[in-house]
Design a protein around this motif. Structure first.
Motif, PDB file in Angstrom:
ATOM      1  N   VAL A 274       0.856  -1.210   0.000  1.00 25.30           N
ATOM      2  CA  VAL A 274       0.000   0.000   0.000  1.00 25.30           C
ATOM      3  C   VAL A 274       0.884   1.249   0.000  1.00 25.30           C
ATOM      4  CG1 VAL A 274      -1.651   1.340   1.371  1.00 25.30           C
ATOM      5  CG2 VAL A 274      -1.983  -1.123   1.096  1.00 25.30           C
ATOM      6  N   ALA A 275       1.937   1.234   0.836  1.00 26.00           N
ATOM      7  CA  ALA A 275       2.839   2.393   0.908  1.00 26.00           C
ATOM      8  C   ALA A 275       3.509   2.649  -0.449  1.00 26.00           C
ATOM      9  CB  ALA A 275       3.904   2.159   1.979  1.00 26.00           C
ATOM     10  N   ALA A 276       3.980   1.569  -1.097  1.00 26.87           N
ATOM     11  CA  ALA A 276       4.665   1.720  -2.390  1.00 26.87           C
ATOM     12  C   ALA A 276       3.715   2.275  -3.441  1.00 26.87           C
ATOM     13  CB  ALA A 276       5.232   0.368  -2.831  1.00 26.87           C
ATOM     14  N   SER A 277       2.474   1.745  -3.484  1.00 22.52           N
ATOM     15  CA  SER A 277       1.514   2.217  -4.500  1.00 22.52           C
ATOM     16  C   SER A 277       1.118   3.670  -4.255  1.00 22.52           C
ATOM     17  CB  SER A 277       0.267   1.328  -4.492  1.00 22.52           C
ATOM     18  OG  SER A 277       0.623   0.014  -4.864  1.00 22.52           O
ATOM     19  N   LEU A 278       0.951   4.024  -2.979  1.00 21.81           N
ATOM     20  CA  LEU A 278       0.566   5.404  -2.646  1.00 21.81           C
ATOM     21  C   LEU A 278       1.669   6.384  -3.047  1.00 21.81           C
ATOM     22  CD1 LEU A 278      -1.634   7.117  -1.389  1.00 21.81           C
ATOM     23  CD2 LEU A 278      -0.670   6.699   0.855  1.00 21.81           C
ATOM     24  N   LEU A 279       2.926   6.026  -2.754  1.00 21.69           N
ATOM     25  CA  LEU A 279       4.039   6.897  -3.152  1.00 21.69           C
ATOM     26  C   LEU A 279       4.168   6.952  -4.676  1.00 21.69           C
ATOM     27  CD1 LEU A 279       6.938   6.094  -0.640  1.00 21.69           C
ATOM     28  CD2 LEU A 279       5.584   8.164  -0.775  1.00 21.69           C
ATOM     29  N   GLY A 280       3.911   5.794  -5.328  1.00 18.29           N
ATOM     30  CA  GLY A 280       3.993   5.752  -6.789  1.00 18.29           C
ATOM     31  C   GLY A 280       2.967   6.659  -7.434  1.00 18.29           C
ATOM     32  N   ALA A 281       1.805   6.801  -6.785  1.00 12.57           N
ATOM     33  CA  ALA A 281       0.757   7.682  -7.317  1.00 12.57           C
ATOM     34  C   ALA A 281       1.055   9.145  -7.014  1.00 12.57           C
ATOM     35  CB  ALA A 281      -0.588   7.293  -6.718  1.00 12.57           C
ATOM     36  N   CYS A 282       1.575   9.415  -5.813  1.00 12.36           N
ATOM     37  CA  CYS A 282       1.710  10.816  -5.377  1.00 12.36           C
ATOM     38  C   CYS A 282       3.030  11.467  -5.798  1.00 12.36           C
ATOM     39  CB  CYS A 282       1.584  10.910  -3.857  1.00 12.36           C
ATOM     40  SG  CYS A 282      -0.030  10.433  -3.234  1.00 12.36           S
ATOM     41  N   VAL A 283       4.150  10.760  -5.619  1.00 15.49           N
ATOM     42  CA  VAL A 283       5.450  11.407  -5.872  1.00 15.49           C
ATOM     43  C   VAL A 283       6.367  10.502  -6.695  1.00 15.49           C
ATOM     44  CG1 VAL A 283       5.508  13.001  -3.913  1.00 15.49           C
ATOM     45  CG2 VAL A 283       6.160  10.628  -3.550  1.00 15.49           C
ATOM     46  N   PRO A 284       5.953  10.092  -7.909  1.00 11.95           N
ATOM     47  CA  PRO A 284       6.821   9.202  -8.693  1.00 11.95           C
ATOM     48  C   PRO A 284       8.102   9.928  -9.104  1.00 11.95           C
ATOM     49  CG  PRO A 284       5.068  10.063 -10.063  1.00 11.95           C
ATOM     50  CD  PRO A 284       4.789  10.549  -8.674  1.00 11.95           C
ATOM     51  N   GLY A 285       9.219   9.189  -9.070  1.00 16.95           N
ATOM     52  CA  GLY A 285      10.468   9.769  -9.576  1.00 16.95           C
ATOM     53  C   GLY A 285      11.125  10.781  -8.665  1.00 16.95           C
ATOM     54  N   SER A 286      10.512  11.076  -7.496  1.00 18.76           N
ATOM     55  CA  SER A 286      11.215  12.006  -6.603  1.00 18.76           C
ATOM     56  C   SER A 286      11.718  11.203  -5.415  1.00 18.76           C
ATOM     57  CB  SER A 286      10.287  13.134  -6.146  1.00 18.76           C
ATOM     58  OG  SER A 286       9.488  12.694  -5.089  1.00 18.76           O
ATOM     59  N   GLY A 287      12.753  11.717  -4.740  1.00 14.43           N
ATOM     60  CA  GLY A 287      13.402  10.955  -3.679  1.00 14.43           C
ATOM     61  C   GLY A 287      12.464  10.639  -2.530  1.00 14.43           C
ATOM     62  N   ALA A 288      12.132   9.373  -2.331  1.00 15.91           N
ATOM     63  CA  ALA A 288      11.223   8.997  -1.235  1.00 15.91           C
ATOM     64  C   ALA A 288      11.717   7.718  -0.582  1.00 15.91           C
ATOM     65  CB  ALA A 288       9.804   8.808  -1.763  1.00 15.91           C
ATOM     66  N   ARG A 289      11.553   7.636   0.726  1.00 17.18           N
ATOM     67  CA  ARG A 289      11.956   6.440   1.475  1.00 17.18           C
ATOM     68  C   ARG A 289      10.753   5.906   2.234  1.00 17.18           C
ATOM     69  NH1 ARG A 289      17.706   7.147   1.586  1.00 17.18           N
ATOM     70  NH2 ARG A 289      17.927   5.062   2.455  1.00 17.18           N
ATOM     71  N   ILE A 290      10.518   4.572   2.094  1.00 17.80           N
ATOM     72  CA  ILE A 290       9.552   3.897   2.971  1.00 17.80           C
ATOM     73  C   ILE A 290      10.372   3.359   4.132  1.00 17.80           C
ATOM     74  CG2 ILE A 290       7.983   1.928   3.194  1.00 17.80           C
ATOM     75  CD1 ILE A 290       7.445   2.147   0.195  1.00 17.80           C
ATOM     76  N   MET A 291      10.089   3.809   5.344  1.00 19.81           N
ATOM     77  CA  MET A 291      10.852   3.349   6.511  1.00 19.81           C
ATOM     78  C   MET A 291       9.968   2.397   7.310  1.00 19.81           C
ATOM     79  SD  MET A 291      12.794   6.879   7.455  1.00 19.81           S
ATOM     80  CE  MET A 291      14.291   6.123   7.979  1.00 19.81           C
ATOM     81  N   ALA A 292      10.265   1.085   7.195  1.00 25.71           N
ATOM     82  CA  ALA A 292       9.410   0.067   7.829  1.00 25.71           C
ATOM     83  C   ALA A 292       9.983  -0.308   9.193  1.00 25.71           C
ATOM     84  CB  ALA A 292       9.332  -1.160   6.931  1.00 25.71           C
ATOM     85  N   PHE A 293       9.122  -0.252  10.215  1.00 29.01           N
ATOM     86  CA  PHE A 293       9.521  -0.637  11.573  1.00 29.01           C
ATOM     87  C   PHE A 293       8.743  -1.899  11.929  1.00 29.01           C
ATOM     88  CE2 PHE A 293       9.993   3.869  10.982  1.00 29.01           C
ATOM     89  CZ  PHE A 293      11.258   4.127  11.491  1.00 29.01           C
ATOM     90  N   VAL A 294       9.437  -3.044  11.935  1.00 25.25           N
ATOM     91  CA  VAL A 294       8.748  -4.332  12.059  1.00 25.25           C
ATOM     92  C   VAL A 294       9.191  -5.021  13.345  1.00 25.25           C
ATOM     93  CG1 VAL A 294       8.217  -6.497  10.886  1.00 25.25           C
ATOM     94  CG2 VAL A 294       8.798  -4.491   9.541  1.00 25.25           C
ATOM     95  N   GLY A 295       8.212  -5.543  14.122  1.00 21.37           N
ATOM     96  CA  GLY A 295       8.525  -6.124  15.428  1.00 21.37           C
ATOM     97  C   GLY A 295       8.191  -7.593  15.558  1.00 21.37           C
TER      98      GLY A 295
END
Length: 767
Positions: A274-295
């Motif tokens: 979901v995070a990847a698709s949302l970023l792909g729709a909103c800010v494609p091609g600009s510097g973006a990081r998904i920071m996943a915190f998994v426990g």
């Protein structure tokens, strides 16, 4: 090795062979491939550093390489000859004043690495970096409170212009609408169900006010997404600090009940998708990081690594070897697809995995590595390894990581050299051409790679192939005995501007009789050890039935028999040049390292160690292979000692730096004095200083390293002494003939010592 370190400080390049075998056959005889470890964004060490050139580079019209100090210039005819393909190129009109006394910066002999910032026609605003937090809530209250406090600190450190988004996940995925500040508002997706990009956009009401475009990819403002709908989910850090802090403060543990014999339903893969698709729709091609915190382990969705039943154990190395891990291949396939999607969008996936259990780093590795993401593995969100590493990501100043985005790495070389591939954090752009070799190692079949995320320490291992069959005649074709390599790195600087860094290096080649001594003179033992470590890790993951110990041993035997001096069948006659004498020691420690010995490590830990090895420079990687050991005693100043059990003494303190773990080890006498409190008495001030010296050195190590290492402080004969003893050469074991040194130690192991290893090596080489 000082001359190789000097070359690295100028261009960020270390090569095992600095004088290169000139033909294919000679390169094969050299065993270790012609290769380079290159750090594209290494900070300039020269003072003053090269200027940032405010114009576009001048390129060769045939091979597209950039004008450089090795180009031959005819000042009267205003022509330059490309050293890589010998093409003659005319200078454009704005170079008309060029002369021997008036050179442009890119022709200065000392500027073999230089950087360009192209002037943009209109002063467009710099692209802000995007940080998208994806937070696991299926963790116990205590862990959640540690994580919330670490995230709150991170939010305070974010650059004001950066955009921030938040997704939390447990059984379901919650996308938080930060732009609606009146009441907390989020959209929910079911964790067990894959959702497409279109479904996400519909569900998040992106087309309420504006009809959905009939054709084309929906991506960003240019394709009809209003900036208003984008800013509902991605807000500048300065605007949403209050909302984000209050959402984090009120964050609760996932409310879905979990029975005693079940694992929590955790949908890591759906949340990342979901995070990847949302970023792909909103800010494609600009510097973006998904920071996943998994426990904890993922149990829902396509990337699940284990079932919910606690009676089913999480996959081990043995399960993976026997192909008895039912979820593994499906999860890896999912993350390969996710990695491909993120590479196309130019976005990075960072992973912070904090749990006593495995969370699926082994499956996620492919997506994190292809996008150049950071990875941190710790036991808890309260552990300093996690907290300090997260702070370092956003820290500014001397020890900042200098995160850059959206890189493209290209390579040009002389015509007798081809590229087999890169082992490191990048993805092949499949730019096939005459430079791409048919033999593929790592990310191959191309001469250009995508690097979505890179920082000043990111290092690539390039593997080359020498294709020349025999030594050319001097008649006819213009030949020099130089090979040229040019590395081009386009990237989005942390300021938001696009830059191009160009490194051009030249290496002499030697072939035929008498070339052996020249090759030895240019051998870099440290770079060779690191290349072998990356190669053996790569082969262990990609070749079925591969035996790493046998491969390393055979390579070492071949190298020593090729370059050593000996009489046949006489082991005692064997000698090897000092230029190569430490290499067998590196191989001995590599065989025993966490990269090759997977016993006692989980697949997650092994994947983590290899990911860090594949992105670090030579100096750091050598410490991972063969840790450094420093001795502190009353008799002498702190000094490096051999990594051997003989270094242990009752009146010494040892500091072992193994990169991932740093150990301060007190000899038994020192520990007894410390426990008696002698260091607090004024007459024992020297003892207090002795205790403090290793602590100060450890602080210096921790300050500049990412991820932050784990610190272990232990005493001789204590339970944690194993962290030191496991890394030492077992020259004294429980079944040695010689009695142990008084106050020393023995190691309870059946492993062979370095002395025995060398005896075997000499015997096999002279056969």
């Amino acid at each position: 090795m000082s001359e190789f370190i000097e070359l690295e400080s100028q261009d960020g390049v270390r090569m095992p062979w600095n004088i290169i075998p000139g033909t294919k056959q000679e390169a094969n005889n050299c065993v270790i491939p012609v290769s380079a470890i290159y750090t594209p964004l290494k900070p300039f060490s020269a003072s003053p550093p090269p200027p940032l050139l405010p114009y576009s580079p001048l390129r060769c019209r045939t091979c597209r390489s950039v004008l450089n100090p090795f180009s031959v210039v005819d000042f009267s005819a205003k022509i330059w000859i490309c050293p890589l393909c010998f093409q003659r190129n005319h200078f454009p009109p704005h170079y008309s004043s060029i002369s021997v006394d008036n050179l442009p910066a890119e022709l200065f002999p000392q500027y073999t690495t230089i950087e360009y910032q192209s002037p943009s026609p209109s002063p467009s605003p710099a692209t802000p970096p995007v940080f998208f937090f994806v937070v696991d809530t299926c963790i116990i209250e205590e862990e959640l409170s540690f994580l919330k406090s670490a995230l709150s600190q991170a939010v305070d450190l974010l650059p004001d212009n950066s955009l921030v988004g938040l997704i939390t996940f447990g059984t379901n995925v919650h996308v938080h609408e930060l732009g609606f500040s009146h009441i907390p508002k989020n959209y929910i997706f079911r964790g067990s169900k894959d959702v497409s990009k279109d479904q996400i956009l519909d569900h998040l009401n992106f087309f309420l006010k504006k009809p959905k475009p009939v054709t084309g990819v929906i991506a960003g403002a240019r394709d009809g997404l209003s900036s208003e709908s984008i800013s509902r989910f991605l807000l500048p850090a300065s605007e949403c600090e209050f909302v984000l802090s209050s959402v984090l403060e009120e964050l609760q543990k996932d409310p879905w009940p979990v029975t005693a014999d079940q694992r929590a339903a955790r949908c890591t893969s759906t949340a990342l998708s979901v995070a990847a698709s949302l970023l792909g729709a909103c800010v494609p091609g600009s510097g973006a990081r998904i920071m996943a915190f998994v426990g904890g382990p993922s149990t829902e969705g396509s990337g699940a690594i284990v079932s919910k039943n606690l009676s089913d154990p999480i996959r081990s190395h043995k399960d993976l070897d026997k192909d008895a891990a039912p979820h593994y291949h499906k999860a890896v396939k999912f993350y390969e697809g996710l990695g491909k999607q993120l590479v196309n969008q130019g976005h990075v996936l960072d992973l912070f995995a904090c749990a006593l259990d495995q969370v699926g780093v082994a499956e996620l590795k492919v997506a994190v590595e292809k996008t150049g993401g950071l990875v941190v593995l710790a036991e808890s969100f309260g552990h300093s390894v996690f907290k300090d590493s997260l702070k370092r990501v956003f820290q500014s100043g001397d020890y900042e990581l200098d995160l850059s985005f959206n890189g493209i790495f290209e390579i040009s070389c002389s015509k007798d050299v081809k590229v087999q591939g890169i082992i490191g954090p990048c993805a092949s752009l499949e730019k096939k051409g005459p430079l791409a070799s048919e033999i593929v190692v790592g990310q191959g079949n191309t001469s250009a790679w995508k690097m979505c995320g890179l920082d000043k320490a990111t290092s690539l291992c390039l593997v080359f192939e020498i294709v020349r069959k025999d030594i050319p005649d001097a008649i006819g074709q213009p030949t020099s005995n130089q090979f040229f390599f040019q590395f081009l790195t386009y990237y989005q600087h942390s300021s938001g501007q696009m830059r191009l860094r160009v490194t051009t290096i030249s290496r002499r080649w030697e072939a035929g009789t008498g070339s052996k001594q020249d090759l030895i003179a240019g051998f870099d033992q440290e770079a060779a050890a690191v290349v072998m470590a990356r190669l053996v890790s790569f082969k262990m993951e990609n070749e079925a039935e591969f035996d790493p110990i046998r491969w390393l041993d055979r390579s070492l035997i071949r190298l020593c028999s090729q370059f050593g001096d000996y009489l046949k069948d006489n082991p005692s006659s064997f000698t090897i040049s000092p230029r190569m004498s430490i290499f067998p020691q590196f191989m001995f420690h590599l065989r025993r390292s966490q990269f090759v010995q997977v016993f006692n490590n989980s697949p997650d830990e092994t994947a983590y160690f290899r990911m860090i090895l594949n992105r670090e420079n030579v100096a750091n990687s050598v410490v991972m292979i063969q840790p450094s050991l420093i001795s502190y005693s009353f008799q002498s100043a702190p000094e490096p000692v051999l990594l051997d059990v003989a270094a242990v003494a009752s009146d010494r303190i040892l500091l072992l730096d193994g990169y991932f773990t740093v150990v301060i080890f007190h000899g038994i006498t020192i520990a007894q004095w410390r426990n008696a409190g002698y260091q607090n008495q004024p007459e024992h001030e020297v003892f207090a200083q002795l205790l403090q010296a290793p602590r100060d050195d450890v602080d210096a190590i921790i300050k500049e390293r990412f991820p932050v290492p784990r610190l272990v402080i232990c005493d001789q004969h204590g339970s944690q002494a194993r962290f030191l003893l496991a890394k030492l050469n077992p020259s004294a074991t429980y079944n040695s003939d010689a009695p142990p040194v008084p106050g020393g130690d023995v190691i309870f192991t059946d492993d062979v010592s370095f002395g025995v290893f060398m005896d075997h090596l000499q015997r096999l080489v002279v056969q």
